[in-house]
Design an enzyme around this catalytic site. Structure first.
Site, PDB file in Angstrom:
ATOM      1  N   LEU A  52       0.840  -1.195   0.000  1.00 21.61           N
ATOM      2  CA  LEU A  52       0.000   0.000   0.000  1.00 21.61           C
ATOM      3  C   LEU A  52       0.883   1.258   0.000  1.00 21.61           C
ATOM      4  O   LEU A  52       0.708   2.161  -0.803  1.00 21.61           O
ATOM      5  CB  LEU A  52      -0.906  -0.013   1.240  1.00 21.61           C
ATOM      6  CG  LEU A  52      -1.825   1.191   1.446  1.00 21.61           C
ATOM      7  CD1 LEU A  52      -2.866   1.288   0.332  1.00 21.61           C
ATOM      8  CD2 LEU A  52      -2.551   1.101   2.801  1.00 21.61           C
ATOM      9  N   GLU A  84       3.535   4.158  -0.405  1.00 22.51           N
ATOM     10  CA  GLU A  84       4.352   4.680  -1.508  1.00 22.51           C
ATOM     11  C   GLU A  84       5.316   5.727  -0.955  1.00 22.51           C
ATOM     12  O   GLU A  84       5.100   6.240   0.154  1.00 22.51           O
ATOM     13  CB  GLU A  84       3.446   5.325  -2.563  1.00 22.51           C
ATOM     14  CG  GLU A  84       2.527   4.313  -3.219  1.00 22.51           C
ATOM     15  CD  GLU A  84       1.813   4.873  -4.440  1.00 22.51           C
ATOM     16  OE1 GLU A  84       1.919   6.097  -4.711  1.00 22.51           O
ATOM     17  OE2 GLU A  84       1.159   4.075  -5.122  1.00 22.51           O
ATOM     18  N   ALA A  89       3.180   8.536  -0.164  1.00 21.64           N
ATOM     19  CA  ALA A  89       1.887   8.217   0.464  1.00 21.64           C
ATOM     20  C   ALA A  89       2.101   7.166   1.546  1.00 21.64           C
ATOM     21  O   ALA A  89       2.047   5.962   1.276  1.00 21.64           O
ATOM     22  CB  ALA A  89       0.882   7.721  -0.590  1.00 21.64           C
ATOM     23  N   THR A 119       6.776  -5.459   3.004  1.00 19.79           N
ATOM     24  CA  THR A 119       7.282  -6.673   3.634  1.00 19.79           C
ATOM     25  C   THR A 119       7.112  -7.807   2.616  1.00 19.79           C
ATOM     26  O   THR A 119       6.012  -8.002   2.093  1.00 19.79           O
ATOM     27  CB  THR A 119       6.508  -6.970   4.946  1.00 19.79           C
ATOM     28  OG1 THR A 119       6.670  -5.845   5.802  1.00 19.79           O
ATOM     29  CG2 THR A 119       7.036  -8.221   5.633  1.00 19.79           C
ATOM     30  N   GLY A 136      25.591  -2.921  30.838  1.00 21.44           N
ATOM     31  CA  GLY A 136      26.448  -2.899  29.646  1.00 21.44           C
ATOM     32  C   GLY A 136      26.257  -4.133  28.772  1.00 21.44           C
ATOM     33  O   GLY A 136      26.383  -4.063  27.538  1.00 21.44           O
ATOM     34  N   GLU A 150       2.038  -0.392   9.892  1.00 18.71           N
ATOM     35  CA  GLU A 150       0.565  -0.515   9.845  1.00 18.71           C
ATOM     36  C   GLU A 150      -0.091   0.650  10.588  1.00 18.71           C
ATOM     37  O   GLU A 150      -1.095   0.475  11.275  1.00 18.71           O
ATOM     38  CB  GLU A 150       0.099  -1.872  10.360  1.00 18.71           C
ATOM     39  CG  GLU A 150       0.518  -2.963   9.396  1.00 18.71           C
ATOM     40  CD  GLU A 150      -0.199  -4.270   9.589  1.00 18.71           C
ATOM     41  OE1 GLU A 150      -1.384  -4.261   9.955  1.00 18.71           O
ATOM     42  OE2 GLU A 150       0.442  -5.304   9.343  1.00 18.71           O
ATOM     43  N   THR A 175       1.230   4.673  12.291  1.00 16.03           N
ATOM     44  CA  THR A 175       2.064   5.155  13.406  1.00 16.03           C
ATOM     45  C   THR A 175       1.193   5.361  14.655  1.00 16.03           C
ATOM     46  O   THR A 175      -0.043   5.386  14.580  1.00 16.03           O
ATOM     47  CB  THR A 175       2.707   6.509  13.032  1.00 16.03           C
ATOM     48  OG1 THR A 175       1.643   7.464  12.836  1.00 16.03           O
ATOM     49  CG2 THR A 175       3.553   6.412  11.774  1.00 16.03           C
TER      50      THR A 175
END
Ligand SMILES: Cc1cc2nc3c(=O)[nH]c(=O)nc-3n(C[C@H](O)[C@H](O)[C@H](O)COP(=O)(O)OP(=O)(O)OC[C@H]3O[C@@H](n4cnc5c(N)ncnc54)[C@H](O)[C@@H]3O)c2cc1C
Length: 381
Positions: free
Chosen positions: A125, A127, A130, A158, A340, A363, A365
């Protein structure tokens, strides 16, 4: 109210946990470092029925619902978020789109090999221009006789380079805005359809994320999925369910990070005692465990409602928003508990920390989720 998993669900959880711990776990860091897609492990996942979890048996699926789907994604992600996102994108986005909106012939042709794990699926979906505003899709599809001809490029898909088949969205009727976007299913190998740049990611590095490029890509008319002009509306429905699986991805990784930190806190000694005896560490563990359980309940509720065919726009967005944000926090706390040693690759928490961040972005934000939730809240006034 019943907070107990069924015997079947418990068995499924145990089976997936065993698969994740025995088969996936040994090569997690090797695949992460090499950014190598775990094709063989995905095949094994397919053989276990994990690549067709929610689809009817007549199409090669396992016939479970969203509750089981979320459980599977959670258990895999507890060991490896890369495999978790692959299982989620394959099932919840690509295969589910074909299952929900494809006709019987399309389901037989595309869903059956996907559900059995013979094929890997992607869903394109986003782009370059977009992202959150997916309604601003620029890729185009025009009819030429009995064929659609597609042009444009997609980003961050994906399985964009390893996928056998990809559902892509393109504008078919420019003057109709969001109602002029349609969905198509395209096999890799189709002339004019290729993967572009593979992303070099901070986390989830074994999952394949790539551009998808369409250059005069001609496909037969019957590869339009769903109604012409309905692609964007259908995509929003897919994302409602997809959000449950991203929440489960975050939950699984949070559990993995928490369990690692809990174990380490008991073993690591400073000032002559295990660090688990310091109240500062206990408080971190208590907060982590509480938030994880709260996320699990939100996810279970959203999955249950989805299985009852209720509207889950608000609850799925809440589950995804909450699970991903507490996931980031839990991974951060887990790393802190490791001191650490949390910062080096000999221990698992640095990977959870890197992998987890995707959950507040992919999917939708966190900001978009807050907008979705607020819109639903204000609707009910
Ligand atoms: C590893 C990975 C895998 C992915 N897999 C897929 C996939 O399989 N298929 C697919 O189609 N996409 C996929 N995506 C894309 C993902 O869904 C998008 O990255 C996401 O939707 C955000 O779009 P964007 O990156 O363009 O960010 P933008 O939309 O440019 O957002 C940038 C910032 O602006 C904020 N913002 C934007 N609009 C608003 C607003 N209205 N109000 C407030 N804040 C706003 C955002 O919250 C964000 O903080 C993947 C991404 C990644 C990183």
């Amino acid at each position: 109210m019943d907070f107990e998993w069924s015997e079947e669900q418990k068995l499924l959880r145990a089976t997936v946990r065993e698969f994740a711990e025995k088969e996936i776990s040994p090569s997690v860091m090797e695949f992460d470092e090499a950014q190598k897609f775990p094709s063989d492990l995905m095949k094994q996942a397919g053989e276990l029925g994990l690549l067709g979890i929610m689809f009817p048996e007549e199409y090669g699926g396992a016939g479970f619902g969203y509750a089981e789907y979320a459980l599977v994604v959670e258990e895999i992600s507890r060991v490896d978020g890369s495999m978790g996102i692959s299982v989620a994108a394959h099932n919840g986005l690509c295969a589910n789109h074909i299952h929900l909106f494809g006709n019987d012939a399309q389901r037989r042709r595309f869903l059956t090999p996907l559900a059995s794990g013979k094929w890997i699926g992607g869903w394109s979906l986003t782009e370059p221009t977009a992202g959150s505003d997916a309604g601003g899709t620029r890729s185009v599809a025009r009819l030429d006789g009995n064929h659609w001809v597609l042009n444009g490029s997609k980003t961050f898909t994906t399985h964009g380079s390893v996928g056998d088949v990809i559902v892509v969205f393109a504008v078919t009727d420019k003057d109709k805005g969001k109602h002029g976007i349609s969905a198509f299913v395209i096999e890799h190998g189709t002339p004019g359809f290729r993967a572009g740049k593979k992303e070099n990611k901070m986390g989830l590095r074994a999952s394949d994320t790539a551009e998808v490029v369409m250059e005069d890509c001609r496909i037969p008319q019957d590869q339009l999925i769903g109604e012409r002009g309905h692609g964007f509306i259908d995509a929003m429905q897919i994302l409602d369910g997809g959000r449950i699986s991203i929440a489960a991805l975050a939950l699984g990784m949070a559990r993995g990070a928490y369990e690692a930190a809990l174990g380490y806190s008991r073993e690591r000694e400073q000032f002559g005692q295990s660090i688990a005896e310091f109240q500062a560490i206990q408080f971190m563990l208590a907060d982590m465990a509480t938030k994880i359980e709260a996320a699990a309940l939100l996810i279970a509720q959203a999955a249950w409602m989805k299985d009852q065919e209720r509207n889950v726009t608000k609850v799925a967005a809440m589950a995804k928003l909450f699970a991903s944000e507490i996931g980031v926090e839990v991974a951060d706390r887990a790393l802190q508990i490791f001191g650490g040693y949390g910062y080096v690759k000999d221990f698992p928490v640095e990977k959870y920390y890197r992998d987890m961040k995707l959950c507040t972005i992919g999917e939708g934000t966190s900001e978009i989720h807050r907008l979705v939730i607020a819109r639903e809240l204000l609707k009910s006034l």
